[in-house]
Design a protein around this motif. Structure first.
Motif, short mmCIF file in Angstrom:
data_model
loop_
_atom_site.label_atom_id
_atom_site.label_comp_id
_atom_site.label_asym_id
_atom_site.label_seq_id
_atom_site.Cartn_x
_atom_site.Cartn_y
_atom_site.Cartn_z
N VAL A 297 0.83 -1.20 0.00
CA VAL A 297 0.00 0.00 0.00
C VAL A 297 0.87 1.26 0.00
N ILE A 298 2.02 1.19 0.62
CA ILE A 298 2.95 2.33 0.59
C ILE A 298 3.78 2.32 -0.70
N PHE A 299 4.27 1.15 -1.08
CA PHE A 299 5.22 1.05 -2.18
C PHE A 299 4.59 1.38 -3.54
N LEU A 305 3.97 7.26 -8.53
CA LEU A 305 4.17 8.71 -8.52
C LEU A 305 5.56 9.06 -9.04
N THR A 306 6.56 8.28 -8.69
CA THR A 306 7.91 8.53 -9.22
C THR A 306 7.93 8.41 -10.73
N MET A 307 7.29 7.37 -11.25
CA MET A 307 7.19 7.22 -12.71
C MET A 307 6.53 8.44 -13.35
N ALA A 350 13.46 1.20 -1.08
CA ALA A 350 12.49 0.55 -0.18
C ALA A 350 13.12 -0.67 0.47
N ALA A 351 14.02 -1.33 -0.25
CA ALA A 351 14.54 -2.63 0.20
C ALA A 351 15.90 -2.55 0.87
N SER A 352 16.39 -1.38 1.19
CA SER A 352 17.71 -1.29 1.81
C SER A 352 18.77 -1.94 0.94
N MET A 369 12.94 12.83 -4.43
CA MET A 369 12.54 12.86 -3.02
C MET A 369 11.91 11.54 -2.59
N ILE A 370 11.18 10.88 -3.48
CA ILE A 370 10.46 9.67 -3.09
C ILE A 370 11.42 8.54 -2.70
N PRO A 371 12.46 8.22 -3.49
CA PRO A 371 13.43 7.24 -3.00
C PRO A 371 14.06 7.65 -1.67
#
Length: 579
Positions: A297-299, A305-307, A350-352, A369-371
């Motif tokens: 739901v977050i990812f 949005l980044t795309m 997101a995955a470190s 900003m999103i990453p």
């Protein structure tokens, strides 16, 4: 978003979800000791190390084993990097690393961060890449998964004092999961053109000479080396450190759309599967699906949005007559385009993981900003293998506690009462990374962190190539990456200085191990508790309502903590760009 972008994202997410159940079930059997197909090798390792696989550990003994093992790994890697010039498998004759850079690199790989203040092909010998960095890629990933196994046992058990055996967990995770998965992926990557050899660097004649500093350059040096074996585990173990400086944008590290898709898949496949593993371990798969749903739901919206932001492009470029339909292609490989660059950027942060197939510094301000925000949320949206899920479970405990306060009832999770000690440990886990990021950034931009002395001329120079809001974003991104054990970089910041190597190295150390200790303490406390039967006032933790409560908790903590800093960086830059 374009139709192509929607198809790419849907395909990617679909394969991840389909792989979650079978892989998650396999890992659960691994945690429970049901896999035996390499048992002779496993038993030989126990005998060599003097380990009794039947003897379990308390949380304190488990934590000590984790710290001692990682300390030995750090010392060994530091010594290797310092002495690589006098060791074998160094066809280019690279010198040993400077003390501050060796410290930073050793901390980075031992802590599963893989931040790189150096260019691999011009710094590291083949021996350092294989025996040093690749080995740590395996064992640092196994350490994170082992701690998660202990947490799962803490939640599943009651009135017990042990959480398993770290040495057994470490061995089994490496032998039954990471080694076979990496071997398979490495072979596939080799078939796609990822280099894997011990040759010296090749000198390739150019078809057309180019001028550099008014001199004709007739040949190009093409780096070689055992890259595929490191690329496989760097992705599967959410390590991310590139064999080559430009990481997944290098044609010898990521040569085709097939290799690109497989590497993006490898970044998230184990963290996603571990959610299902968690459900099996606590004997309620609905709990695992609920946590996974919260992560998606977050990812998904942030990735979409980044795309969209990158596809929208930059107004100033459009004013020059460039077709805005092409979007913002600066810093992106034409082989992969905007869609795959944006998916990779969000998956890796997101995955470190920290690997990149494009330059995040060249994203639009809000697109970049999103990453950064995905890291600042605590690396709990999938996160690193093991560490992401136990980080999200900390937020689950906080969400349950908040819900209990709202109804005036002692909060419970999986039948265990959440009391003062658990909340203190959870608070440590949640508060330490933001403190590292914000304090580290503040000191860097206001003190000596942005100045360094060039040894070539002895003059003081700035470590930033950009000023203003974008320069601030570069520093904030660097400390967000180190303080959350991600390892990706915005670029534009020269981090290979004594100050930055030390400051970022300390941030990586604290972010990894200061969190592991309270997580294990919390798991030990939960393992000792009795199970309380569910009653009329028990909050169900597998429903859509709880999923949204969990999502809200993660986003609220992130927003309250980092929005002021983001307003000074990417948000301010976006407003400047729109003028």
């Amino acid at each position: 978003m374009t139709v192509n972008a929607c198809i790419q994202l849907t395909l990617y997410l679909g394969v991840l979800v389909l792989a979650a159940k079978p892989l998650g079930a396999y890992i659960a059997r691994l945690f429970q000791g049901e896999l035996t197909w390499v048992r002779p090798i496993e038993n030989a390792i126990y005998r060599a190390g003097g380990v009794d696989p039947a003897k379990e550990m308390t949380w304190k003994a488990y934590a000590v084993a984790v710290l001692v093992f990682n300390l030995v790994g750090f010392v060994a890697l530091y010594a290797l990097l310092r002495t690589q010039k006098s060791l074998w498998l160094n066809p280019q004759g690279f010198d040993g690393l400077a003390p501050d850079l060796a410290f930073n690199a050793a901390v980075s790989f031992v802590s599963n961060t893989n931040w790189q203040s150096y260019a691999g092909e011009s710094t590291m010998s083949y021996l350092s890449q294989m025996l040093g960095l690749t080995v740590q890629n395996f064992v640092s990933a196994a350490t994170g998964i082992a701690v998660l196994a202990a947490v799962c046992r803490g939640l599943a058990r009651h009135t017990q004092t042990t959480l398993g055996n770290f040495w057994v967990d470490l061995t089994r995770i490496t032998l039954y999961l990471l080694v076979p998965a990496s071997a398979i992926l490495a072979l596939v990557l080799i078939s796609q053109g990822v280099v894997q050899n011990f040759d010296g660097y090749a000198e390739v004649p150019l078809l057309q000479p180019i001028k550099v500093d008014d001199k004709d350059v007739l040949v190009q040096t093409v780096p070689m080396g055992p890259a595929a074996s490191q690329v496989a585990i760097k992705q599967l173990g959410t390590n991310g450190g590139g064999f080559f400086n430009v990481n997944g944008a290098h044609p010898l590290e990521n040569p085709s759309p097939v290799s690109n898709f497989l590497q993006m898949l490898a970044i998230l496949v184990i963290p996603v599967a571990l959610c299902y593993t968690f459900g099996l371990m606590v004997k309620d798969t609905r709990q695992g699906w609920a946590v996974m749903a919260a992560m998606f739901v977050i990812f998904i919206p942030l990735t979409a949005l980044t795309m969209a932001l990158e596809q929208a492009g930059v107004p100033k470029i459009a004013e020059l007559g460039v077709d805005p339909a092409h979007g913002n292609m600066e810093g992106k490989e034409t082989r992969f385009g905007i869609a795959n660059s944006a998916i990779w950027a969000c998956a890796t942060t997101a995955a470190s993981n920290g690997s990149v197939n494009s330059m995040h510094d060249s994203f639009t301000p809000l697109g970049g900003m999103i990453p950064m925000l995905l890291m600042q949320l605590g690396e709990v949206v999938f996160g690193g293998v093991g560490s992401g899920l136990y980080g999200m479970l900390i937020f689950v405990i906080v969400a349950v506690f908040v819900a209990g306060l709202m109804v005036g009832r002692t909060p419970e999770y999986l039948g265990k009462k959440i009391e003062a000690f658990e909340m203190k440990m959870a608070a440590l886990v949640i508060l330490v990374p933001p403190i590292l990021v914000l304090v580290g950034t503040a000191i860097a931009v206001s003190g000596p962190g942005l100045e360094w002395v060039d040894p070539a001329d002895g003059k003081s120079k700035s470590t930033l190539t950009n000023g203003g809001a974008h320069g601030f974003s570069e520093v904030l991104y660097a400390y967000s990456s180190a303080g959350n054990n991600n390892g990706s970089a915005f670029g534009g910041l020269n981090a290979n200085t004594p100050y930055s190597n030390a400051a970022l190295g300390l941030a990586m150390l604290i972010a990894r191990y200061w969190l592991i200790i309270p997580v294990l303490a919390l798991a030990g406390s939960l393992a000792r508790k009795k199970v309380t039967p569910a009653g009329a006032g028990t909050l169900p933790t597998h429903t859509p309502l709880f999923v949204m409560l969990l999502v809200g908790t993660v986003l609220l903590v992130g927003a309250l903590t980092f929005v002021p800093a983001l307003a000074l960086g990417p948000i301010a830059e976006q407003l400047q760009m729109m003028q």
